[in-house]
Design a protein around this motif. Structure first.
Motif, PDB file in Angstrom:
ATOM      1  N   LEU A 210       3.310 -45.089  26.462  1.00  0.00           N
ATOM      2  CA  LEU A 210       3.801 -44.460  25.372  1.00  0.00           C
ATOM      3  C   LEU A 210       2.887 -44.453  24.263  1.00  0.00           C
ATOM      4  N   GLY A 211       2.720 -43.251  23.540  1.00  0.00           N
ATOM      5  CA  GLY A 211       1.868 -43.377  22.454  1.00  0.00           C
ATOM      6  C   GLY A 211       0.510 -42.612  22.935  1.00  0.00           C
ATOM      7  N   ARG A 212       0.338 -42.487  24.327  1.00  0.00           N
ATOM      8  CA  ARG A 212      -0.762 -41.652  24.819  1.00  0.00           C
ATOM      9  C   ARG A 212      -0.659 -40.146  24.556  1.00  0.00           C
ATOM     10  N   GLU A 213      -1.859 -39.589  24.407  1.00  0.00           N
ATOM     11  CA  GLU A 213      -1.773 -38.293  24.713  1.00  0.00           C
ATOM     12  C   GLU A 213      -1.444 -37.772  25.879  1.00  0.00           C
TER      13      GLU A 213
ATOM     14  N   GLU B 128       7.230 -35.731  24.713  1.00  0.00           N
ATOM     15  CA  GLU B 128       7.522 -35.042  25.946  1.00  0.00           C
ATOM     16  C   GLU B 128       8.920 -35.762  26.430  1.00  0.00           C
ATOM     17  N   LEU B 129       9.037 -36.917  26.339  1.00  0.00           N
ATOM     18  CA  LEU B 129      10.269 -37.642  26.949  1.00  0.00           C
ATOM     19  C   LEU B 129      11.498 -36.996  26.084  1.00  0.00           C
ATOM     20  N   ALA B 130      11.247 -37.009  24.666  1.00  0.00           N
ATOM     21  CA  ALA B 130      12.166 -36.388  23.719  1.00  0.00           C
ATOM     22  C   ALA B 130      12.587 -35.044  23.930  1.00  0.00           C
ATOM     23  N   PHE B 131      11.842 -34.364  24.465  1.00  0.00           N
ATOM     24  CA  PHE B 131      11.942 -32.976  24.375  1.00  0.00           C
ATOM     25  C   PHE B 131      13.482 -32.365  25.055  1.00  0.00           C
ATOM     26  N   GLY B 132      13.897 -32.976  26.122  1.00  0.00           N
ATOM     27  CA  GLY B 132      15.201 -32.665  26.660  1.00  0.00           C
ATOM     28  C   GLY B 132      16.416 -33.011  25.689  1.00  0.00           C
ATOM     29  N   PRO B 133      16.594 -34.276  25.258  1.00  0.00           N
ATOM     30  CA  PRO B 133      17.544 -34.646  24.501  1.00  0.00           C
ATOM     31  C   PRO B 133      17.435 -33.809  23.208  1.00  0.00           C
ATOM     32  N   GLU B 134      16.308 -33.617  22.729  1.00  0.00           N
ATOM     33  CA  GLU B 134      16.170 -32.990  21.114  1.00  0.00           C
ATOM     34  C   GLU B 134      16.874 -31.622  21.305  1.00  0.00           C
ATOM     35  N   ASN B 135      16.634 -30.747  22.529  1.00  0.00           N
ATOM     36  CA  ASN B 135      17.031 -29.516  22.959  1.00  0.00           C
ATOM     37  C   ASN B 135      18.689 -29.579  22.665  1.00  0.00           C
ATOM     38  N   LEU B 136      19.179 -30.804  23.475  1.00  0.00           N
ATOM     39  CA  LEU B 136      20.673 -30.944  23.422  1.00  0.00           C
ATOM     40  C   LEU B 136      21.172 -31.549  22.093  1.00  0.00           C
ATOM     41  N   ALA B 137      20.259 -31.566  21.057  1.00  0.00           N
ATOM     42  CA  ALA B 137      20.734 -32.037  19.803  1.00  0.00           C
ATOM     43  C   ALA B 137      21.392 -33.412  19.833  1.00  0.00           C
TER      44      ALA B 137
ATOM     45  N   GLN C  97       4.480 -28.740  33.580  1.00  0.00           N
ATOM     46  CA  GLN C  97       5.828 -28.946  33.167  1.00  0.00           C
ATOM     47  C   GLN C  97       5.771 -29.687  32.012  1.00  0.00           C
ATOM     48  N   ILE C  98       4.803 -30.191  31.581  1.00  0.00           N
ATOM     49  CA  ILE C  98       4.753 -31.167  30.573  1.00  0.00           C
ATOM     50  C   ILE C  98       4.563 -30.058  28.989  1.00  0.00           C
ATOM     51  N   VAL C  99       5.603 -30.350  28.272  1.00  0.00           N
ATOM     52  CA  VAL C  99       5.557 -29.469  26.770  1.00  0.00           C
ATOM     53  C   VAL C  99       5.200 -30.319  25.776  1.00  0.00           C
ATOM     54  N   GLY C 100       5.204 -31.714  25.801  1.00  0.00           N
ATOM     55  CA  GLY C 100       4.934 -32.564  24.605  1.00  0.00           C
ATOM     56  C   GLY C 100       3.360 -32.726  24.668  1.00  0.00           C
ATOM     57  N   ALA C 101       2.820 -32.891  23.217  1.00  0.00           N
ATOM     58  CA  ALA C 101       1.382 -33.505  23.258  1.00  0.00           C
ATOM     59  C   ALA C 101       1.262 -35.082  23.449  1.00  0.00           C
ATOM     60  N   THR C 102       2.529 -35.640  23.038  1.00  0.00           N
ATOM     61  CA  THR C 102       2.427 -37.081  23.284  1.00  0.00           C
ATOM     62  C   THR C 102       3.494 -37.467  24.259  1.00  0.00           C
TER      63      THR C 102
END
Ligand SMILES: Nc1ncnc2c1ncn2[C@@H]1O[C@H](COP(=O)(O)OP(=O)(O)OP(=O)(O)O)[C@@H](O)[C@H]1O
Ligand SMILES: Nc1ncnc2c1ncn2[C@@H]1O[C@H](COP(=O)(O)OP(=O)(O)OP(=O)(O)O)[C@@H](O)[C@H]1O
Ligand SMILES: [Mg+2]
Ligand SMILES: [Mg+2]
Lengths: 577, 285, 189
Positions: free
Chosen positions: A143-146, A111-120, A102-107
């Motif tokens: 936070l900050g971990r890979e 990962e947390l930002a992914f959703g809101p980013e897509n919703l602009a 499910q995780i698509v972020g490298a950090t």
């Protein structure tokens, strides 16, 4: 705790769905409403349609999965068919079955930002929300971990946090507890409970009903073969549920036994007869001995002095938190990972004198994910890969194949020899992996998480089958399923921070509750029950046997209790702390 | 097996630059180098590239191996070329070339021109490699996606680059697991020095499971992206990139460099192969 | 046809699926580049990983193929420390290989619509064609040498590379198609 709500968040109405490639529907005529503040538990055996129902609620069906759909799913009053996935995502947030995927972020941040980013969402909002969610999910330290460096448990929490970032009103979580150690599981459930109390809704799919009940669900939907078997309050569910399919609290099983509501014991579930002769005496060399073993992965030390003796004729279970080094310990034993110090001895001989392949003739190693070793075009080639590599006599191959397929109950499937292994079902692949491990005729089997990704019944059945395999002297298994380990193992090793912190008989190990919880392990109702009704001679009993025994004892009747799961044989070598 | 991108330049002057700077400079500089055949001017560019490289503060001990690879690679390339040039170059036919000696076995003549060409070529490649190196060590892996996005790569593909970095460690771990699983079955890739065709075919036990599992495992990732509205509209990127003054000046400097050398090139000043006089003397003896 | 998982999409649609497959392809290519089998007697080595480029193109379409080759080669260079952009033209050449292999349905429909065996062979053919055409792009290296070098030198150098990659493609792509196609029908949408 359901708050007065304008209307239901989600209404599923007479839903039937057939996947494009499937011959018949995965779910049939399902109806369900979820109101704000409600917690709904969906349970049922593997393949009964739980994930399919979830896909229908979050809109993947019909938007991403084509197929034949009848009935309607409404999200906040509007049919999902008329909505875009983007719109549904604002109301329904989904945590999928496997957090690693499910995780698509490298950090963690990305990962947390992914959703809101897509919703602009504007950057500033994302940043503030990020801080809030991190606090809410208690993952600030991450936070900050890979994301790749996270433990299984941490991953699951981050995956949930990724959904929290979208601020949906309904949280859908698919088997979140599967690979979690009990402590992390409890933490996750608390987060979900808090959400529900705050007026959001939660739909949780879970095999581990006993733990899921800590969520205090308002209703339970129990599916079987895609159909609704039960929909209503928890109490009613506990009355009808089959303890062999879903894992129920002990007192429920007991109550059932009292009212004679338990199905008669089934062949194969009761502990099989001893398949090996007891170890004569302690000073005979152990099958596998760790002597102050230190090992690192990359430059990150994982094992900090493991000492243990694993006998020639016993079932040993390793329990311990995610990332405590259980898997690593066995990888070093198989010489897949070098030792930094200490030594490992197999049948009294230093393991470093033998190659991995030679060790494989003593230890059959079954990996957690079966498909990771499958490559051959046919099952036959797959099974012969090992023997050929070791230059065994081709004359024996046909006999070997038959034997392996029989021992792993694969022989039944038609033209199994010629099937492409990668196209087998998960369960079949797990058996095939077992057969592969046995193909080098090992006397000991090492199972890494045999129960992962399976429901209670399937896991129990699989393990019972393994235990029943003739010709095996000993079995070492790594698992997070406490009851599974306690009921089947002769001896328990507790792992923590790359060390073994406890080593003893099941009924002994569990007595030190502080140490138990320190290893992120939870006291299950079955443990409590064993303490109350069990007796040390018989060892640790499974729920049904124990319930029957308890009933029998109440009635003052002696005996008449079948399938006691006491220790089969002792390996007295239990020093090494 | 360690495949993690090595962000060795972290904190260095160059690493503090906007990642787009490093990317653009590679482009600018390559075109600059292309203009130059006169080794005397080429040396200037080599110096520039080395200074630029030093500003990435990459600890030498970590990348000694990488440099060896680079030298071997360029070396072979150049030698092969020089040899096949057979003493001539595209512009100077063999009869005009000043042959110094003929190679013992191959019998191909070596001329002052071809040797000068070889050296020049070597420096051209070296300069480009030196400028390219910092991209590997002085750009935070997490910055690539947004950097290319801001350089005009379509949003989905820019994110695809980020996703690639996300998959690197996990797929590498899976690959490792597969290798382990096969080793337990007595499989040893390096063993058996049989023909390389067999060696190649013997890579299937590790490659097939890794690839098939990776693809099969993608389903959940795809759902996870769809469920979080990926690609349904314009997206924000949490990471914000801004050129600061230093960034602009650096870029400007390299742009000017390109301009200057383009002019010189067209003026025919740098575009002629410079043949070392001492080689000519050798040839004329 | 191998792209059946995406049969509802046109060859050129850019869905989440395409992006995820692309990223996986690129990552795998980059990772597996570490595994090389030297050809006896040459400086070149067969890279089994290379077969992933035509395979991903053939199985999932031109876009996935292009990304796999382009980014994958860049990542490979990045990991080896060479720098993702230094040999940009080789990355593009790799991308083209994936792209051309991905267009197989256009020029090899006879094979791509056939039996599993045909599709496997079709993969090999498409792959080989793609390699031969795609790598023509590496002749841009001639620009770097600005015609100063007689073509003979360069070609002889590249031929070895191309031959090596053709061998890897011809052997591994069919194997991968055979392994992947049965699985495909078990999952996906
Ligand atoms: N994409 C798909 N295409 C075709 N059939 C599918 C697909 N996904 C699931 N199925 C089938 O639909 C049925 C229900 O699957 P589903 O994943 O919903 O079960 P589940 O209850 O989630 O099982 P588990 O507990 O193992 O997750 C199964 O028979 C499965 O084989
Ligand atoms: N490939 C890897 N690279 C780096 N670190 C790793 C790798 N595999 C495991 N580790 C680390 O080694 C430690 C022990 O991992 P290991 O898998 O042995 O734990 P475990 O007890 O099996 O956990 P789990 O119960 O989750 O399987 C963990 O901290 C983990 O992060
Ligand atoms: Mg499911
Ligand atoms: Mg493990």
């Amino acid at each position: 705790m359901t708050q007065p709500a304008p209307g239901p968040l989600v209404e599923v109405d007479g839903l039937t769905f057939r996947y494009r490639r499937a011959s018949d529907p995965a779910i049939r005529d399902i109806s369900l409403t979820i109101a704000p503040g409600e917690v709904v538990l969906v349970a049922g055996p593997s393949g009964c349609g739980k994930s399919t129902l979830i896909r229908a609620i979050n809109g993947l069906i019909p938007h991403a999965y084509p197929g034949e759909m009848s009935g309607v799913v409404r999200v906040e009053g509007r049919p999902t068919v008329d909505l875009k996935l983007r719109d549904i995502a604002l109301t329904v947030g989904t945590v999928l079955q496997d957090p690693a995927k499910q995780i698509v972020g490298a950090t963690v941040e990305s990962e947390l930002a992914f959703g809101p980013e897509n919703l602009a969402t504007p950057r500033e909002d994302i940043r503030t929300r990020l801080r809030e969610v991190a606090a809410q999910a208690g993952i600030e330290p991450l936070l900050g971990r890979e994301t790749s460096a996270l433990s299984g448990g941490e991953r699951q929490l981050v995956a949930v946090a990724g959904i929290l970032m979208m601020r949906p009103r309904l949280y859908v979580v698919d088997e979140p507890l599967a690979n979690l150690d009990p402590a992390t599981a409890a933490r996750l459930l608390t987060i979900l409970r808090t959400l529900a109390d705050a007026g959001d809704a939660v739909l949780i799919v879970e095999h581990r009903v006993e733990e899921a009940l800590h969520l205090r669900p308002d209703k339970v939907l129990y599916l079987e073969e895609g159909r609704t078997r039960y929909l209503g309050p928890v109490e009613g569910f506990l009355r009808i549920a089959d303890p062999r399919t879903v894992k129920l609290p002990f007192d429920v099983v007991l109550a059932r036994a009292r009212t004679g509501g338990l199905a008669p014991p089934v062949e194969g579930r009761a502990r099989p007869e001893p398949t090996a002769t007891p170890l004569p005496d302690a000073d005979a060399p152990a099958r596998l001995e760790f002597r102050d073993v230190h090992a690192s992965i990359g430059d990150h030390p994982v094992l900090h002095g493991v000492d243990a003796r694993l006998g020639r004729a016993e079932i040993v279970a390793m329990l311990g938190p995610n990332g405590s080094g259980k898997t690593t310990a066995f990888r070093t034993a198989m010489r897949l990972l070098p030792l930094t110090s200490g030594s490992i001895h197999v049948d009294g001989r230093d393991a470093s004198t033998r190659s991995t392949a030679q060790l494989a003739t003593t230890f059959g190693y079954v990996f957690q994910s079966p498909s990771q070793m499958l490559f051959a075009p046919t099952v036959r080639d797959e099974l012969l890969f090992g023997p050929k590599n070791l230059g065994h006599d081709p004359g024996t191959f046909d006999a070997l194949i038959e034997d392996l397929l029989t021992r792993t109950a694969l022989i039944g499937l038609e033209d199994i020899h010629e099937r492409p292994p990668l196209a087998l079902s998960f369960g079949q692949q797990k058996r095939l992996a077992l057969a592969i491990a046995l193909s080098l005729r090992p006397s000991t089997l090492i199972l890494d998480e045999p129960s992962a990704g399976q429901d209670h019944r399937t896991a129990e059945a699989f393990l019972s089958e393994v235990l029943a395999i003739p010709g095996l002297e000993s079995i070492y298994l790594v698992t997070h399923d406490v009851d599974l380990a306690l009921t089947h193992a002769d001896r328990i090793l507790l792992f923590r921070d790359g060390r073994i912190v406890a080593d003893g008989l099941p009924q002994e190990v569990i007595t030190d509750t502080d140490r138990w919880t320190a290893c992120n392990l939870r006291t299950t109702s079955l443990m409590a029950a064993n303490a109350r009704w069990g007796d040390r001679e018989q060892g640790f009993l499974d729920a049904e046997t124990l319930a029957r025994r308890a009933v029998a004892r109440d009635r003052g009747v002696q005996g008449g209790v079948e399938g006691g799961t006491g220790s089969r044989f002792r390996d007295v070598s239990t020093e090494g702390r | 097996m360690n495949i993690a991108p090595r962000y060795l330049g972290r904190g260095s002057w160059l690493a503090r630059r906007d990642p787009r700077v490093l990317i653009l400079i590679v482009a600018l500089f390559i075109f600059t180098v292309l203009q130059v055949w006169d080794i005397r001017f080429l040396l200037v560019l080599v110096v520039v590239s080395v200074i630029y490289y030093r500003s990435a503060g990459i600890p030498w001990r970590y990348i000694r191996r990488n440099w060896t690879v680079v030298f071997v690679f360029i070396g072979t390339l150049v030698v092969v070329n020089a040899i096949f040039a057979g003493g001539a170059t595209a512009e100077i036919p063999l009869e005009d070339a000043h042959v110094i000696f003929t190679m013992p076995i191959l019998g191909t003549p070596m001329s002052a021109e071809s040797i000068s060409l070889a050296v020049t070529l070597f420096l051209r490649y070296l300069a480009m490699a030196t400028i390219g190196f910092p991209v590997a060590f002085a750009v935070a892996p997490a910055d690539f996606g947004v950097a290319f996005r801001r350089l005009g790569v379509p949003e989905k593909f820019a994110f695809g680059i980020d996703l690639t970095f996300r998959f690197l460690p996990s797929l590498a771990a899976d690959f490792q697991t597969t290798v382990d699983a096969q080793r337990i079955r007595g499989f040893d890739w390096s063993a058996g020095a049989s023909g390389f065709l067999t060696r190649l075919r013997r890579s299937t036990p590790v490659i097939v499971p890794t690839v098939v599992n990776a693809i099969a495992g993608a389903e959940d990732t795809i759902d996870a992206m769809d469920l979080r509205a990926f690609g349904t509209g314009p997206r924000t990127w949490l990471r914000e990139l801004r050129f600061d003054r230093t960034d602009r000046l650096t870029l400007l400097a390299f742009a000017v460099l390109l301009a200057v050398f383009t002019v010189l090139g067209f003026a025919g000043i740098t575009s002629e192969l410079y043949v070392f006089p001492f080689l000519l003397d050798l040839a004329n003896r | 046809m191998s792209t059946a998982t995406m049969s509802r999409n046109s060859l050129w649609e850019v869905s989440s699926r395409v992006i995820v497959y692309s990223a996986i392809g690129a990552a795998l290519y980059g990772i597996l580049l570490v595994a090389q089998v030297p050809i006896p007697g040459t400086t070149v080595s067969v890279r089994p990983a290379f077969a992933l480029v035509p395979f991903f193109g053939y199985a999932f379409g031109p876009i996935v193929g292009f990304f796999t080759g382009l980014v994958g080669n860049g990542i490979g260079d990045q990991l080896s420390g060479w720098g993702a952009l230094t040999s940009w033209n080789w990355s593009i050449a790799n991308g083209l290989v994936g792209l051309i292999a991905g267009l197989a349905p256009m020029y090899l429909s006879r094979w791509t619509n056939g039996s599993l065996r045909d599709r496997a062979i079709g993969g090999a053919i498409a792959g080989v064609i793609a390699v031969i055409i795609g790598f023509l792009f590496t002749f841009t290296d001639l620009i770097i040498q600005a015609g100063q070098v007689t073509v003979g030198g360069v070609t002889s150098f590249y031929i070895t590379v191309v031959v090596a990659d053709i061998i890897a493609t011809a052997i591994l792509v069919p194997i991968l198609v055979y392994a992947w196609e049965p699985v495909k029908d078990r999952l996906g949408r």
